[in-house]
Design an enzyme around this catalytic site. Structure first.
Site, short mmCIF file in Angstrom:
data_model
loop_
_atom_site.label_atom_id
_atom_site.label_comp_id
_atom_site.label_asym_id
_atom_site.label_seq_id
_atom_site.Cartn_x
_atom_site.Cartn_y
_atom_site.Cartn_z
N ASP A 286 -4.59 -2.76 -3.93
CA ASP A 286 -3.21 -3.23 -4.05
C ASP A 286 -2.55 -2.75 -5.36
O ASP A 286 -3.16 -2.04 -6.16
CB ASP A 286 -3.21 -4.77 -3.96
N ASP B 115 5.42 -5.98 2.63
CA ASP B 115 4.59 -6.64 3.64
C ASP B 115 5.34 -6.90 4.95
O ASP B 115 6.52 -7.26 4.96
CB ASP B 115 4.09 -8.00 3.11
C1 GLA Z 1 0.13 -7.84 -1.26
C2 GLA Z 1 -0.26 -6.92 -0.09
C3 GLA Z 1 -0.65 -7.77 1.10
C4 GLA Z 1 -1.81 -8.69 0.73
C5 GLA Z 1 -1.44 -9.53 -0.48
C6 GLA Z 1 -2.64 -10.30 -1.01
O1 GLA Z 1 1.28 -8.55 -0.97
O2 GLA Z 1 0.80 -6.07 0.23
O3 GLA Z 1 -0.99 -6.98 2.21
O4 GLA Z 1 -2.94 -7.89 0.46
O5 GLA Z 1 -0.95 -8.73 -1.55
O6 GLA Z 1 -2.36 -11.01 -2.17
#
Ligand code: GLA
Length: 410
Positions: A161, A216
């Protein structure tokens, strides 16, 4: 009516490069070659984040692995079980990452062995920043140490991430972890998750096997939030411009699936899944596999649709015709076949009456609908519905699709 036909040069050229690009597993044991051969088709699996967020534990993950097998998902091609954020709580005196012993009392190696015993693979999550998005320890400054640890546990996949990245250079940050994985002694698929902020499609090929292209996903058909979070149509529109960057071993990641999570209608979920398959996107289910309706299983395990996603050519579909709220997407497949998806973004039915030859679908030298006849197979009804010599008539529901496979006759 807005009508726009994308030039076909891309498809023509792509047909010439087919054999050169098809990544068959590399035989030599050079770590770089092994790494590059790891994802010849889009990875398929399950990830904990969309449905469980931080609430994960050993029992849930083991039950999900069991369900992956018993539901038929493994048989349909799903492989990876990925633990997203929140499995980690700190670092010990030697800076080794410490696993949450309350929720994972037997540790990650135990879980990896269990998942492997089911014939599946295990993925884990970390972050290029000093903290993960849930403020757990990230890997910044510990990349090689963490990669060695993952290898010892038997990890097969890493999602990495971009929270708390402290303004690092994205390419350099992801390359460091990529180098660490290449050196760790175990083949590990590398999933880059920097949300498309630094246009990873331009630099991440060879560094990772897939890269996120948006914020997301949310469990909705058409939505966009100021704070980050996008629906299915929004992601499809971003993917539309990125087809040239995808291919065997390097995929645009359209985000994890929301199928089965309850926020969309059946037709919308079918659209979501069909389009991810057309777009050669990784298929990471994001629902609770232990409690799936028949409808959800039917969507997630549609082998004819998955076969389009996993086609060895690894082409991402292009938006071949854009008529405002009605679109036609095309994905060249092996052996001169082609997948088409008629996408109805309208709030009303699309009464399709499509004349194949009049609309001159000329995709590449070997796919010319004026010269050859093709059979047309409906991949959701699982039946042949005619040939390209007769008009394609179909009522496509609002927000739905008609997805077909064209196969040359003779
Ligand atoms: C980010 C990523 C998500 C998930 C969260 C976890 O938002 O884009 O897909 O992995 O972190 O904290």
């Amino acid at each position: 009516m807005k009508r726009f036909i994308v030039p076909f040069l891309y498809l023509l050229l792509s047909s010439l490069y087919i054999s050169a690009q098809s990544a068959s597993p590399v035989k030599d044991s050079n770590p770089d070659s092994v790494f590059l051969s790891l994802a010849p088709t889009p990875p398929m699996g399950w990830n904990s984040w969309n449905i469980f967020g931080c609430n994960i534990n050993e029992k849930i993950i083991m039950e999900i692995a069991d369900a992956m097998v018993s539901s038929g998902m493994k048989e349909a091609g799903y492989q990876y079980i990925v633990l997203d954020d929140c499995w980690q709580v700190g670092r010990d005196d030697n800076n080794n990452i410490v696993v949450d012993s309350v929720n994972f009392p037997k540790g990650i190696k135990f879980l990896a062995d269990y998942i492997h015993s089911k014939g599946l693979k295990i993925g884990i999550y970390s972050c290029a920043g000093s903290l993960t998005c849930q403020r757990r320890p990230g890997s910044r400054g510990h990349q090689f140490q963490d990669a060695q640890q993952y290898a010892k546990w038997g990890i097969d996949y890493l999602k990495y991430d971009w929270c708390y990245n402290e303004e690092q250079n994205a390419k350099a940050a992801y390359k460091t972890m990529s180098d660490a994985l290449k050196a760790c002694g175990r083949p590990i698929v590398f999933s880059i998750c920097e949300w498309g902020e630094n246009e990873p499609w331009k630099w991440a090929k060879g560094i990772g096997h897939l890269w996120r292209i948006t914020p997301d996903i949310r469990d909705c058909y058409n939505c966009k939030f100021d704070w980050g979070g996008v629906g299915v149509l929004n992601i499809i529109d971003v993917m539309a411009d990125l087809h040239e960057y995808a291919g065997p071993g390097h995929w645009n990641d359209a985000e994890m699936l929301e199928v089965g999570n309850g926020g969309m209608t059946k037709d919308e979920y079918i659209t979501h899944f069909s389009m991810w398959c057309m777009l050669a996107a990784p298929l990471m289910a994001g629902n609770d596999l232990r409690n799936m309706s028949d409808e959800t299983v039917e969507i997630l395990t549609n082998k004819e649709v998955i076969r389009v996603n996993q086609d060895k050519l690894g082409k991402q579909a292009i938006r071949f015709m854009d008529m405002g709220k009605q679109e036609i997407w095309a994905k060249p497949l092996e052996n001169g076949e082609i997948a088409l998806c008629f996408l109805n973004r309208n709030d009303s039915e699309w009464d399709l009456d499509y004349n194949w030859t009049k609309n001159t679908m000329y995709f590449a030298r070997e796919i010319d609908l004026r010269k050859k006849e093709y059979s047309v197979r409906d991949l959701w009804a699982h039946k042949n519905i005619g040939t390209t010599q007769t008009n394609l008539k179909y009522k496509i529901p609002k927000h739905g699709v008609l997805m077909v496979r064209l196969s040359p006759i003779n």
